[in-house]
Write a protein that holds these residues in place. Structure first.
Motif, PDB file in Angstrom:
ATOM      1  N   PHE A  92       0.896  -1.073  -0.143  1.00  0.00           N
ATOM      2  CA  PHE A  92      -0.087  -0.041  -0.005  1.00  0.00           C
ATOM      3  C   PHE A  92       0.979   1.284   0.134  1.00  0.00           C
ATOM      4  CE2 PHE A  92      -2.568  -3.452   1.837  1.00  0.00           C
ATOM      5  CZ  PHE A  92      -3.793  -3.455   1.272  1.00  0.00           C
ATOM      6  N   ALA A 135      -7.373  -0.260  -6.422  1.00  0.00           N
ATOM      7  CA  ALA A 135      -8.278   0.834  -6.190  1.00  0.00           C
ATOM      8  C   ALA A 135      -7.621   2.427  -6.236  1.00  0.00           C
ATOM      9  CB  ALA A 135      -8.702   0.729  -4.762  1.00  0.00           C
ATOM     10  N   ASP A 137      -7.910   5.089  -4.394  1.00  0.00           N
ATOM     11  CA  ASP A 137      -7.774   5.953  -3.204  1.00  0.00           C
ATOM     12  C   ASP A 137      -6.193   6.446  -3.038  1.00  0.00           C
ATOM     13  OD1 ASP A 137      -7.802   3.208  -2.527  1.00  0.00           O
ATOM     14  OD2 ASP A 137      -7.810   4.059  -0.456  1.00  0.00           O
ATOM     15  N   ASP A 145     -11.935   5.653  -4.010  1.00  0.00           N
ATOM     16  CA  ASP A 145     -11.360   4.441  -4.644  1.00  0.00           C
ATOM     17  C   ASP A 145     -11.769   4.389  -6.178  1.00  0.00           C
ATOM     18  OD1 ASP A 145     -11.066   4.102  -1.868  1.00  0.00           O
ATOM     19  OD2 ASP A 145     -11.437   1.863  -2.174  1.00  0.00           O
ATOM     20  N   TYR A 207     -11.404  -8.279  -2.693  1.00  0.00           N
ATOM     21  CA  TYR A 207     -12.263  -7.754  -1.627  1.00  0.00           C
ATOM     22  C   TYR A 207     -13.699  -7.919  -1.880  1.00  0.00           C
ATOM     23  CZ  TYR A 207      -7.798  -5.591   0.101  1.00  0.00           C
ATOM     24  OH  TYR A 207      -6.472  -5.026   0.437  1.00  0.00           O
ATOM     25  N   LYS A 210     -16.360  -6.088   1.468  1.00  0.00           N
ATOM     26  CA  LYS A 210     -15.922  -5.322   1.990  1.00  0.00           C
ATOM     27  C   LYS A 210     -16.860  -4.032   2.455  1.00  0.00           C
ATOM     28  CE  LYS A 210     -12.216  -1.529   1.580  1.00  0.00           C
ATOM     29  NZ  LYS A 210     -11.267  -0.961   0.921  1.00  0.00           N
ATOM     30  N   PHE A 219      -5.491   3.177   8.859  1.00  0.00           N
ATOM     31  CA  PHE A 219      -4.895   3.054   7.364  1.00  0.00           C
ATOM     32  C   PHE A 219      -5.027   4.095   6.502  1.00  0.00           C
ATOM     33  CE2 PHE A 219      -5.807   2.117   2.983  1.00  0.00           C
ATOM     34  CZ  PHE A 219      -5.025   1.153   2.641  1.00  0.00           C
ATOM     35  N   ARG A 220      -6.148   5.011   6.909  1.00  0.00           N
ATOM     36  CA  ARG A 220      -6.237   6.140   5.918  1.00  0.00           C
ATOM     37  C   ARG A 220      -5.145   7.361   6.320  1.00  0.00           C
ATOM     38  NH1 ARG A 220     -12.715   6.423   5.348  1.00  0.00           N
ATOM     39  NH2 ARG A 220     -12.885   4.305   4.354  1.00  0.00           N
ATOM     40  N   LYS A 233     -17.422   6.504   1.835  1.00  0.00           N
ATOM     41  CA  LYS A 233     -17.555   5.295   0.903  1.00  0.00           C
ATOM     42  C   LYS A 233     -18.846   4.663   0.719  1.00  0.00           C
ATOM     43  CE  LYS A 233     -12.383   5.358   0.740  1.00  0.00           C
ATOM     44  NZ  LYS A 233     -11.150   4.647   0.671  1.00  0.00           N
ATOM     45  N   GLN A 237     -18.956   0.783  -0.692  1.00  0.00           N
ATOM     46  CA  GLN A 237     -18.608  -0.289   0.249  1.00  0.00           C
ATOM     47  C   GLN A 237     -19.939  -0.638   0.857  1.00  0.00           C
ATOM     48  OE1 GLN A 237     -15.795   1.541   2.961  1.00  0.00           O
ATOM     49  NE2 GLN A 237     -13.982   1.124   1.054  1.00  0.00           N
ATOM     50  N   LYS A 264     -14.007  -8.073   4.804  1.00  0.00           N
ATOM     51  CA  LYS A 264     -13.133  -7.025   5.546  1.00  0.00           C
ATOM     52  C   LYS A 264     -14.036  -6.143   6.086  1.00  0.00           C
ATOM     53  CE  LYS A 264      -9.918  -3.222   4.132  1.00  0.00           C
ATOM     54  NZ  LYS A 264      -9.686  -2.681   2.987  1.00  0.00           N
ATOM     55  N   VAL A 289      -8.139  -5.562   9.938  1.00  0.00           N
ATOM     56  CA  VAL A 289      -7.933  -4.179   9.503  1.00  0.00           C
ATOM     57  C   VAL A 289      -7.136  -3.158  10.679  1.00  0.00           C
ATOM     58  CG1 VAL A 289      -9.541  -4.191   7.640  1.00  0.00           C
ATOM     59  CG2 VAL A 289     -10.046  -2.950   9.903  1.00  0.00           C
ATOM     60  N   SER A 290      -6.652  -1.968  10.168  1.00  0.00           N
ATOM     61  CA  SER A 290      -5.656  -1.314  11.000  1.00  0.00           C
ATOM     62  C   SER A 290      -6.614  -0.808  12.236  1.00  0.00           C
ATOM     63  CB  SER A 290      -5.781   0.282  10.128  1.00  0.00           C
ATOM     64  OG  SER A 290      -6.705   0.784   9.652  1.00  0.00           O
ATOM     65  N   TYR A 329      -1.358  -6.851  10.370  1.00  0.00           N
ATOM     66  CA  TYR A 329      -0.235  -6.109  10.608  1.00  0.00           C
ATOM     67  C   TYR A 329       0.795  -6.867  11.544  1.00  0.00           C
ATOM     68  CZ  TYR A 329      -2.815  -2.554   8.038  1.00  0.00           C
ATOM     69  OH  TYR A 329      -3.740  -2.231   7.026  1.00  0.00           O
TER      70      TYR A 329
HETATM   71  C1  PBG Z   1      -8.902   1.282   0.316  1.00  0.00           C
HETATM   72  C2  PBG Z   1      -8.275   0.347   1.239  1.00  0.00           C
HETATM   73  C3  PBG Z   1      -8.694   0.612   2.539  1.00  0.00           C
HETATM   74  C4  PBG Z   1      -7.987  -0.502   3.237  1.00  0.00           C
HETATM   75  C5  PBG Z   1      -7.311  -1.250   2.299  1.00  0.00           C
HETATM   76  N1  PBG Z   1      -7.599  -0.557   1.076  1.00  0.00           N
HETATM   77  C6  PBG Z   1      -9.483   1.542   3.129  1.00  0.00           C
HETATM   78  C7  PBG Z   1     -10.748   2.306   2.814  1.00  0.00           C
HETATM   79  O1  PBG Z   1     -11.387   1.499   2.080  1.00  0.00           O
HETATM   80  O2  PBG Z   1     -10.834   3.278   2.889  1.00  0.00           O
HETATM   81  C8  PBG Z   1      -8.124  -0.654   4.688  1.00  0.00           C
HETATM   82  C9  PBG Z   1      -7.114  -1.649   5.382  1.00  0.00           C
HETATM   83  C10 PBG Z   1      -6.996  -1.207   6.970  1.00  0.00           C
HETATM   84  O3  PBG Z   1      -7.964  -0.362   7.446  1.00  0.00           O
HETATM   85  O4  PBG Z   1      -6.178  -1.643   7.372  1.00  0.00           O
HETATM   86  N2  PBG Z   1      -8.959   0.774  -1.018  1.00  0.00           N
END
Ligand code: PBG
Length: 341
Positions: A92, A135, A137, A145, A207, A210, A219-220, A233, A237, A264, A289-290, A329
């Protein structure tokens, strides 16, 4: 002699139990003997953040213990992960803001950070699988995205760009293309585009389910879209309240050629993982996820949780729910712990 405990023990009749489930838990060897799921390094995919330059390894404030790496330092970290048995990494990029535009043009640049990293990893650590995210983003100035027209993320126009992005990544050596954009019809379009360019053996990990989740916040921060994201989103999503819809999404992606599917976020959505596995029997991955990672780490930093135990329990839960593997992670840390036994 006459303590309340003794009186209680004397008066309590033996229960006439045939089944005493505790017998199978009486010692560590007995517990090992009946254990149903086992986590191994083979189950772990390591998501990793990239940035420009050299010699850099920048901490991410909202993800203690996670870094953004320049390609050279990433190679060292990936080498280490491979030596611990981690089968694959997912890349990423934190794209230079100067290279972001409304169309996400840098996604198609054959020398973008992800493509350069991909080439370098395939050369330096050929034994590890490289997964690239499809994606827009990390490349768009608005943080979405897909392509934004007025206030709509337009589907079909976006899919055309995503297919080109996937081919760009495959040319750089990506082993698995992982579309995380949630546009309709993108798996079929990407499969066709890859095949037309001779990339039949490049896999697709979609994904598929999602959700529009609050747990993506850190993550952002990591890829630098938190401040720039316009709106949310939720038009692409999924609604966190839905479950049957996840099965429809997965069915579509498998029909269109996904080799593996993903759910996810992870831990709050283990019910979805289980349903998907039971319904399709396809390799199903979950993304811890994060925000899930940061919640655990924040509690650990406060002394409220035992970090190693929380990490291993959370990862084991994914296996128990039926996941083939987990994007986490924790991958290198968990693999190191598993190695130590
Ligand atoms: C976006 C993307 C995201 C994550 C992976 N790919 C975030 C989003 O959709 O805004 C999130 C991963 C994470 O939170 O660890 N293409």
């Amino acid at each position: 002699m006459d303590s309340p405990e003794n009186k209680l023990a004397a008066s309590s009749a033996r229960l006439a139990l045939t089944a005493r489930p505790r017998r199978n838990r009486k010692s560590e060897w007995a517990r090992r003997l009946v254990r149903e799921t086992r986590l191994s390094a083979d189950d772990l995919i390591w998501p990793l953040f990239l940035l420009d330059g050299a010699g850099r390894c920048e901490p991410i404030a909202s993800m203690p213990g996670v870094y953004r790496y320049s390609i050279d330092t990433a190679l060292e970290a990936i080498e280490e992960a491979a030596s611990l048995g981690v089968p694959a990494v997912a890349l990423f990029p934190n794209t230079d803001p100067a290279l972001r535009d409304p169309h996400g043009s840098a996604a198609l640049d054959p020398e973008n950070l992800v493509c350069l990293a991909c080439c370098a990893i395939k050369r330096a650590v050929p034994g590890i699988g490289v997964i690239t995210d499809v994606a827009l983003d990390p490349y768009t100035s608005h943080g979405h995205d897909g392509l934004l027209v007025g206030d709509e993320i337009v589907n079909d126009e976006t899919v055309a760009v995503l297919a080109a992005q996937a081919v760009n990544q495959a040319r750089a050596g990506a082993d698995i293309i992982a579309p995380s954009d949630m546009m309709d019809g993108r798996i079929g379009a990407i499969r066709a585009a890859l095949d037309a360019e001779g990339f039949e053996s490049v896999q697709i990990m979609s994904y598929a389910a999602k959700y529009a989740s609050a747990f993506y916040g850190p993550f952002r921060d990591a890829i630098g879209t938190n401040k720039t994201l316009r709106g949310d989103k939720r038009t692409y999503q999924m609604d966190p309240a839905n479950s049957d819809e996840a099965l429809r999404e997965v069915a579509l992606d498998l029909e269109q050629g996904a080799d593996m599917v993903m759910v996810k976020p992870g831990m709050p959505y283990l019910d979805i993982v289980r349903r998907v596995v039971d319904a399709f029997h396809a390799p199903t991955f979950a993304y811890q996820v994060s925000g899930e990672y940061s919640m655990i780490e924040a509690a650990v930093a406060n002394g409220w949780l035992d970090g190693e135990r929380a990490m291993m329990e959370s990862l084991t839960a994914f296996k128990r729910a039926g996941a083939a593997g987990v994007l986490t992670y924790y991958a290198p840390r968990a693999a190191a712990l598993l190695r130590r036994g």
